[in-house]
Scaffold this motif. Sequence first.
Motif, PDB file in Angstrom:
ATOM      1  N   LEU A 166      10.674  -1.144  13.487  1.00 37.25           N
ATOM      2  CA  LEU A 166       9.469  -0.342  13.319  1.00 37.25           C
ATOM      3  C   LEU A 166       8.573  -0.476  14.533  1.00 37.25           C
ATOM      4  CD1 LEU A 166       8.507  -1.297   9.635  1.00 37.25           C
ATOM      5  CD2 LEU A 166       9.802   0.702  10.394  1.00 37.25           C
ATOM      6  N   ASP A 167       7.887   0.589  14.853  1.00 42.68           N
ATOM      7  CA  ASP A 167       6.810   0.540  15.850  1.00 42.68           C
ATOM      8  C   ASP A 167       5.599   1.235  15.234  1.00 42.68           C
ATOM      9  OD1 ASP A 167       8.128   2.908  15.814  1.00 42.68           O
ATOM     10  OD2 ASP A 167       8.057   3.259  17.976  1.00 42.68           O
ATOM     11  N   VAL A 168       4.629   0.388  14.804  1.00 40.20           N
ATOM     12  CA  VAL A 168       3.466   0.874  14.078  1.00 40.20           C
ATOM     13  C   VAL A 168       2.224   0.279  14.730  1.00 40.20           C
ATOM     14  CG1 VAL A 168       2.306   0.982  11.842  1.00 40.20           C
ATOM     15  CG2 VAL A 168       4.805   0.978  11.948  1.00 40.20           C
ATOM     16  N   PRO A 169       1.243   1.074  15.100  1.00 36.85           N
ATOM     17  CA  PRO A 169      -0.002   0.519  15.647  1.00 36.85           C
ATOM     18  C   PRO A 169      -0.753  -0.246  14.563  1.00 36.85           C
ATOM     19  CG  PRO A 169      -0.218   2.880  15.330  1.00 36.85           C
ATOM     20  CD  PRO A 169       1.219   2.552  15.079  1.00 36.85           C
ATOM     21  N   LYS A 187      15.759   1.003  -3.981  1.00 39.15           N
ATOM     22  CA  LYS A 187      14.623   1.670  -3.354  1.00 39.15           C
ATOM     23  C   LYS A 187      14.911   1.828  -1.874  1.00 39.15           C
ATOM     24  CE  LYS A 187      12.004  -2.526  -2.264  1.00 39.15           C
ATOM     25  NZ  LYS A 187      10.697  -3.228  -2.391  1.00 39.15           N
ATOM     26  N   GLY A 188      14.181   2.704  -1.231  1.00 43.03           N
ATOM     27  CA  GLY A 188      14.301   2.945   0.199  1.00 43.03           C
ATOM     28  C   GLY A 188      13.504   4.173   0.570  1.00 43.03           C
ATOM     29  N   ASN A 189      13.324   4.372   1.847  1.00 38.24           N
ATOM     30  CA  ASN A 189      12.602   5.563   2.324  1.00 38.24           C
ATOM     31  C   ASN A 189      13.373   6.133   3.511  1.00 38.24           C
ATOM     32  OD1 ASN A 189      10.641   7.509   2.652  1.00 38.24           O
ATOM     33  ND2 ASN A 189       9.219   6.167   3.735  1.00 38.24           N
ATOM     34  N   PRO A 190      13.999   7.310   3.320  1.00 38.41           N
ATOM     35  CA  PRO A 190      13.965   8.164   2.127  1.00 38.41           C
ATOM     36  C   PRO A 190      14.716   7.551   0.945  1.00 38.41           C
ATOM     37  CG  PRO A 190      15.531   8.968   3.737  1.00 38.41           C
ATOM     38  CD  PRO A 190      14.809   7.860   4.413  1.00 38.41           C
ATOM     39  N   GLU A 231       4.996   6.113   4.495  1.00 38.71           N
ATOM     40  CA  GLU A 231       5.096   6.489   5.903  1.00 38.71           C
ATOM     41  C   GLU A 231       6.238   5.786   6.618  1.00 38.71           C
ATOM     42  OE1 GLU A 231       1.459   5.842   7.886  1.00 38.71           O
ATOM     43  OE2 GLU A 231       0.272   7.107   6.535  1.00 38.71           O
ATOM     44  N   LEU A 232       6.577   4.580   6.206  1.00 40.23           N
ATOM     45  CA  LEU A 232       7.535   3.775   6.948  1.00 40.23           C
ATOM     46  C   LEU A 232       8.944   4.032   6.453  1.00 40.23           C
ATOM     47  CD1 LEU A 232       5.627   0.372   7.097  1.00 40.23           C
ATOM     48  CD2 LEU A 232       5.637   2.232   8.753  1.00 40.23           C
ATOM     49  N   SER A 233       9.861   4.129   7.375  1.00 39.78           N
ATOM     50  CA  SER A 233      11.271   4.272   7.030  1.00 39.78           C
ATOM     51  C   SER A 233      11.806   2.926   6.589  1.00 39.78           C
ATOM     52  CB  SER A 233      12.066   4.776   8.239  1.00 39.78           C
ATOM     53  OG  SER A 233      11.568   6.037   8.658  1.00 39.78           O
ATOM     54  N   ASP A 291       0.849  -1.182   0.000  1.00 39.86           N
ATOM     55  CA  ASP A 291       0.000   0.000   0.000  1.00 39.86           C
ATOM     56  C   ASP A 291       0.898   1.250   0.000  1.00 39.86           C
ATOM     57  OD1 ASP A 291      -1.751   2.073   0.506  1.00 39.86           O
ATOM     58  OD2 ASP A 291      -3.005   0.866   1.838  1.00 39.86           O
ATOM     59  N   PRO A 292       0.802   2.099  -1.042  1.00 40.42           N
ATOM     60  CA  PRO A 292       1.694   3.275  -1.103  1.00 40.42           C
ATOM     61  C   PRO A 292       1.599   4.163   0.119  1.00 40.42           C
ATOM     62  CG  PRO A 292       0.596   2.938  -3.211  1.00 40.42           C
ATOM     63  CD  PRO A 292      -0.047   1.996  -2.249  1.00 40.42           C
TER      64      PRO A 292
END
Length: 1186
Positions: free
Chosen positions: A546-549, A169-172, A139-141, A133-134
């Motif tokens: 990662l810490d994502v609800p 690829k990567g974020n950023p 949102e995720l690093s 999902d884009p």
Amino acid sequence: MRRLAAIGAAGDAGEVAVPVADSTDCAQDRSPSPWRLTDVCAVWETGVFLFAADWEGASSGVVARKRLNEAERLSSVQEAELERLEAARPRWPGSGERGPVLRMARLQPPLWVHAAFLLCFLGLGGAIQIPMDPSIQNELSQPPTITKQSVKDHIVDPRDNILIECEAKGNPAPSFHWTRNSRFFNVAKDPRVSMRRRSGTLVIDFRSGGRPEEYEGEYQCFARNKFGTALSNRIRLQVSKSPLWPKESLDPVVVQEGAPLTLQCNPPPGLPSPVIFWMSSSMEPITQDKRVSQGHNGDLYFSNVMVQDMQTDYSCNARFHFTHTIQQKNPFTLKVLTNHPYNDSSLRNHPDMYSARGVAERTPSFMYPQGTASSQMVLRGTDLLLECIASGVPTPDIAWYKKGGDLPSDKAKFENFNKALRITNVSEEDSGEYFCLASNKMGSIRHTISVRVKAAPYWLDEPKNLILAPGEDGRLVCRASGNPKPTVQWMVNGEPLQSAPPNPNREVAGDTIIFRDTQISSRAVYQCNTSNEHGYLLANAFVSVLDVPPRMLSPRNQLIRVILYNRTRLDCPFFGSPIPTLRWFKNGQGSNLDGGNYHVYENGSLEIKMIRKEDQGIYTCVATNILGKAENQVRLEVKDPTRIYRMPEDQVTKRGTTVQLECRVKHDPSLKLTVSWLKDDEPLYIGNRMKKEDDSLTIFGVAERDQGSYTCFASTELDQDLAKAYLTVLADQTTPTNRLAALPKGRPDRPRDLELTDLAERSVRLTWIPGDDNNSPITDYVVQFEEDQFQPGVWHDHSKFPGSVNSAVLQLSPYVNYQFRVIAINEVGSSHPSLPSERYRTSGAPPESNPSDVRGEGTRKNNMEITWTPMNATSAFGPNLRYIVKWRRRETRETWNNVTVWGSRHVVGQTPVYVPYEIRVQAENDFGKGPEPDTVIGYSGEDLPSAPRRFRVRQPNLEIINLEWDHPEHPNGILIGYSLRYVAFNGTKVGKQIVENFSPNQTKFTVQRADPVSRYRFTLSARTQVGSGEAVTEESPAPPNEAYTNNQADIATQGWFIGLMCAIALLVLILLIVCFIKRSRGGKYPVREKKDVPLGPEDPKEEDGSFDYSDEDNKPLQGSQTSLDGTIKQQESDDSLVDYGEGGEGQFNEDGSFIGQYTVKKDKEETEGNESSEATSPVNAIYSLA
């Protein structure tokens, strides 16, 4: 009438196909489905969430129809009809799709569907997976990941610009830089070099000049963002080369006919190596065969040269890949020396051309390789090419062998007229010794090639990206193999791990890095480089924390419509870090749905194994982790299936009549029903002579062209059903008869399209379509079943039905995963079994019976083995079937011993010998225990029995002997009989032993004597299964007249007895002599003329004073012995007193008296001083005393 399978659209379980080529792999972590639906990843359409069903041709965007049984495929006409029926269905807003729903390749599902697919494919076991999902991706690093790069050996065309690829690829988004020959490559300083935007791909442009060779070297790309650095492989850049052939003038090659010849090519070295082939200078290809062929090195080999080889010249050609040019070497010309001209046609066609042309025949010899042995090294995964080229006259044949084994038939192939052996995709087991055998009629030779297989590094366990939540543990594993064994080097962000800053949460253990209690600062990209002398492997794997609800990835309030009694699956795609825990609830109830009819997979999908009406409702999925929770709802509607309950039947009618074909359908009233007809699998045109109604098709004025098969096609938007009948049209004058009566008969075709409906706890309805009866009516159907727990693959008869039935209710046992098939029977024989139905598992229950044939028997004297016949799948009734075994000694009333057994036997040890036990075996599964079992009496092990009691031997007469005995006091088991051994004996003589075996109930036996004199010795023992026990021995009594005979036989052989008898005989003789002497003193004894009769004491006296002999004189003396045969033995001295004289020479006087003469003679002999033995004889002594 022929019924076709109900073909479920949207599911046999309310599902539609998904236009994804590998959707059948969705949710790969789920257990295999017994329903054979391909599956459950979802498509959103008009607010209705529909599951994926079976589909075909996804690569072309054409989705096949849903069907309950995959064995029957819809024809193209039926598909067209289905498309026509579904063309009017509404599409989601904005789709613009006006065609049939089955053409779905152009539809673009919402983004959450992609996320659902990702979760289906990857599952949620182990590390966290990032959805596609884009919105989440943005949102995720994420540390960098290399997505595309050039090959390690990158050869480029010098005429084109150079392109070295590197994408990541990567974020950023990562930035890129390069090294060349391990040194920083400054792209900005070289005007010819540029880097593509948002990419690390290098472009070297030579349009403004420059030499490509100047840029050769080893390049490596680095992709970096603030979370780490990823590396590409080391890319070796080389420029293709196509050097020219050196100029040379070649003299003609002179060779003797029949001699071997090698024409060397020696092409110029190119990059990559050129392709070699031989042609004439006029560009005609050189004909090759087993005599003339090109070797792998490019040389042209002649096993033996013939005169016709001079007809052309020979030129080696090299074709270069990048330049697409062909370079030709100056041609060779041959001059063949021969004894015969070439135009001698009689010799040219001679069957033995070599000898006819005067060519000497030669044994083979190798032209390549040289000698008798060589070696070759090959890398694992490449092709092994072995080559043997031999000379000889006639041309040798080549055969290939491997020492100690066979050639790998699946990988080995022969090339170049058997002169080359190619083994593809070599592995370690292909190493060893191979040899080629070259042979002709003159002999054979062989060449051995020792093959060693080495290996560049290859992955056993390639490191994968690791996404963890704060505080979680994880590991990166880099496992590779090769020959020699490769070394492993770890790097982090492109730098050796040894020089990286220390990390207390990281531990390196050889090929594994272990992370404990990871934190946000632990994010990095790790490189594993494993290498040996044959190559290297480089892999990047990042560690992201990662810490994502929890987040739900699918739309809210979905609607799912499914068909009654089918299986369905509710998906709830979600994401979170740490990985959330997913639970399902129905209608707001507090209990979690899992177990029984529900099953929750690891990816969160909820499977309902068998949809019932009460399953309709609102289902809520709740995802929870330490950071929060998220929930979503799915509304499930259960619809009745579409079924044709009154099907069209086969009919035979005359031309011009009216025919009506019925097709009555039952369907869910909330779904729109469409009924259409096909004729011979083509759409039926409804003309003026036909009338189509909701439940029938009427044909007026039947014509011959109306004959054929008619199919009723009933469908809703969720499912469909088919039924078929055949119409036969007869001419007017023909009496309607069976159209198949005169045709040859055969076994029926197999039934097809098995369908399970009316699924209940203990029953199911099975419906099938009969196959062609092949002109012999079907009399019976046999339904068989197979289960996959106890005897997978074994089919058992379930029930039998008459041939007029094609639907039946089958009674089922609990907890059996059934699969059914049907066999049709007619008078010719049985059909092949139908294709199996889908599986159906009944729910479990406690066993209703216990195992049969319970026994207790000892295998040793101190144990008892309890056995039973295990229960089969239809009587297990539940998982983990086991048996509670109880036992105790009979009549002791002791407590029961018990043990739980999963097999079919249990051995009780330390038992007394052959004592009775009470035994009970009770079945139990996870749902409970079976009924109270019956008590069975068993016995512990047997031993040898004691001796039979009171063994008695009686002899009523001299002809028989009677034996009697009693049973042993301690049988120690079940007596199986008695063994009697007896032998006759007489003194020291012993007869042959005789063995008799008796039944356990026999206690008497009569022996017929062979003679009245011998005695018998009897030995008796009892037998159990262990063997014969202690024996008892008795002898028969001696007969009355046998005692003397035996004593005589025994005593007569003793020395003392012989001496005693001699003494007694001597005394008797002395007494006789004394008696005769006393009676004879002072008188004369006239002797009668009967000299052969002894005198008797009672003989009457004659008048002249002499004695007379009579028959009474033969009476024995008192005290004489009786012989062994009972006769009286005559005394030899009774004939005459002359025997008492000296050898019978005594003379009688005239009066017949001899006494005086005898006495005188004795005196005279004594006077003469005779010193013979008579002087001391007892007779003389007594005479002198008298």
